[in-house]
Enzyme design. Structure first.
Site, short mmCIF file in Angstrom:
data_model
loop_
_atom_site.label_atom_id
_atom_site.label_comp_id
_atom_site.label_asym_id
_atom_site.label_seq_id
_atom_site.Cartn_x
_atom_site.Cartn_y
_atom_site.Cartn_z
N HIS A 1 34.31 39.91 74.86
CA HIS A 1 35.11 38.69 75.05
C HIS A 1 36.07 38.51 73.87
O HIS A 1 37.23 38.12 74.05
CB HIS A 1 34.21 37.46 75.14
N GLN B 1 38.58 45.32 81.46
CA GLN B 1 38.51 46.51 82.32
C GLN B 1 37.05 46.84 82.65
O GLN B 1 36.78 47.56 83.60
CB GLN B 1 39.20 47.68 81.61
N GLN C 1 37.11 43.53 89.55
CA GLN C 1 37.61 42.17 89.35
C GLN C 1 39.10 42.20 88.98
O GLN C 1 39.90 41.42 89.50
CB GLN C 1 36.79 41.48 88.25
P1 AMP Z 1 32.16 37.26 81.88
O1 AMP Z 1 31.87 36.20 80.87
O2 AMP Z 1 31.11 38.29 82.01
O3 AMP Z 1 32.66 36.70 83.19
O4 AMP Z 1 33.41 38.05 81.28
C1 AMP Z 1 34.61 37.37 80.96
C2 AMP Z 1 35.68 38.40 80.76
O5 AMP Z 1 35.32 39.26 79.69
C3 AMP Z 1 35.86 39.28 82.00
O6 AMP Z 1 37.24 39.48 82.22
C4 AMP Z 1 35.17 40.54 81.62
O7 AMP Z 1 35.68 41.68 82.25
C5 AMP Z 1 35.42 40.59 80.13
N1 AMP Z 1 34.43 41.45 79.48
C6 AMP Z 1 33.09 41.34 79.55
N2 AMP Z 1 32.50 42.35 78.88
C7 AMP Z 1 33.49 43.12 78.38
C8 AMP Z 1 33.52 44.32 77.60
N3 AMP Z 1 32.42 44.94 77.21
N4 AMP Z 1 34.73 44.84 77.28
C9 AMP Z 1 35.87 44.22 77.68
N5 AMP Z 1 35.90 43.09 78.42
C10 AMP Z 1 34.73 42.54 78.75
#
Ligand code: AMP
Length: 275
Positions: free
Chosen positions: A33, A148, A153
């Site tokens: 994040h 990514q 998504q």
């Molecule tokens: P989430 O809180 O899991 O809904 O994630 C919020 C955003 O952070 C989404 O766009 C995810 O794709 C991104 N995200 C989560 N984990 C990672 C990661 N390891 N690397 C890059 N982006 C991430």
């Protein structure tokens, strides 16, 4: 940094004369994040982050263990967001986001939301597209940032803004991994040390596919036979349409999901044409 919990406060707090970046999250924030925040901070005058565990995108509209057990830690999240230079954090309650209960009108993502992750999680991408549309309407960002890590998504959101003519630029940010190669995920918190070790097979197999030292069938077999792991899917797809590709001779994305114990993990890797 301001923490806002109502839609009215948010709508009123956003100046219309600045460029605005939005990073939607479900909280339990980690370095993945933070990398979204960092890019968004560089590219916009005002940075808005949202924290909302959206029941619509979970099984049974949130009436499930995955939703109830989803990690939540607002204090730690606020600390990280402050360090990232976020200006406004929007962290609404479920009743604030959905005051009349489950919405009547949803965004439907069609065939694109029904394959891969969507095949195992029916309705998931409709829930994502619906909440992201609401956030776009509330914040009206110039740019919105997605990882990514959730490749499907990203593809679905790109189609959402194209198909509904939403005036926002979608920015995709590379996957952030731990030192052991496991893609950072809020769900990793739920892995025991042994489960985390078992989970590493996912990134190892994807790396071997990228290096072309194994083919798709071998990769599936390796994941299916791995200790403590249940294979959900492994496919090689076109990164934009998510349509399956039968050979590795064109630019492609290998996308996979496994269960390690009760925890569902996803990962993907770009496979570039090396011929
Ligand atoms: P989430 O809180 O899991 O809904 O994630 C919020 C955003 O952070 C989404 O766009 C995810 O794709 C991104 N995200 C989560 N984990 C990672 C990661 N390891 N690397 C890059 N982006 C991430």
């Amino acid at each position: 940094m301001r923490l806002l919990t109502t839609k009215k406060e948010l709508f009123d707090a956003i100046p219309r004369d600045l460029s605005i970046g939005l990073v939607p999250t479900m909280g339990a924030l980690h370095s993945g994040h933070a990398s979204l925040m960092k890019l968004a901070r560089q590219e916009n005058e005002l940075l808005v982050a949202s924290i909302f565990v959206n029941p619509l995108q979970f099984e049974a509209l949130g009436d499930c263990d995955d939703y109830r057990n989803y990690p939540r830690d607002l204090d730690a999240d606020l600390k990280l967001l402050e360090e990232c230079g976020v200006d406004i954090v929007f962290a609404p309650s479920v009743s604030e986001m959905y005051p009349t209960g489950i919405p009547l009108v949803w965004v439907r993502t069609g065939a694109m939301g029904e394959k891969l992750e969507g095949a195992s999680r029916p309705g998931h991408f409709d829930g994502v597209a619906t909440v992201v549309s609401k956030l776009f309407n509330l914040v009206r960002p110039d740019r919105a940032y997605f990882g990514q890590k959730d490749a499907q998504q990203v593809a679905v959101i790109r189609r959402l803004v194209a198909d509904l003519d939403i005036p926002v630029e979608i920015r995709a940010v590379p996957i952030i991994r731990g030192a052991d190669g496991l893609a950072e995920s809020s769900r990793n918190q739920r892995l025991s040390p042994e489960e985390r070790k078992n989970a590493l097979v996912l990134s190892h197999v994807l790396n071997k596919l990228k290096a072309r030292t194994i083919d798709i069938a071998d990769a599936r077999a390796e994941l299916a036979q791995a200790a403590g792991v249940k294979l959900d899917h492994l496919e090689v797809v076109d990164p934009t349409t998510l349509e399956p590709l039968n050979d590795l001779s064109q630019p492609a994305l290998a996308v996979a999901a496994i269960y390690v114990g009760p925890v569902r993990l996803i990962d993907n890797i770009e496979i570039t044409n090396q011929q």
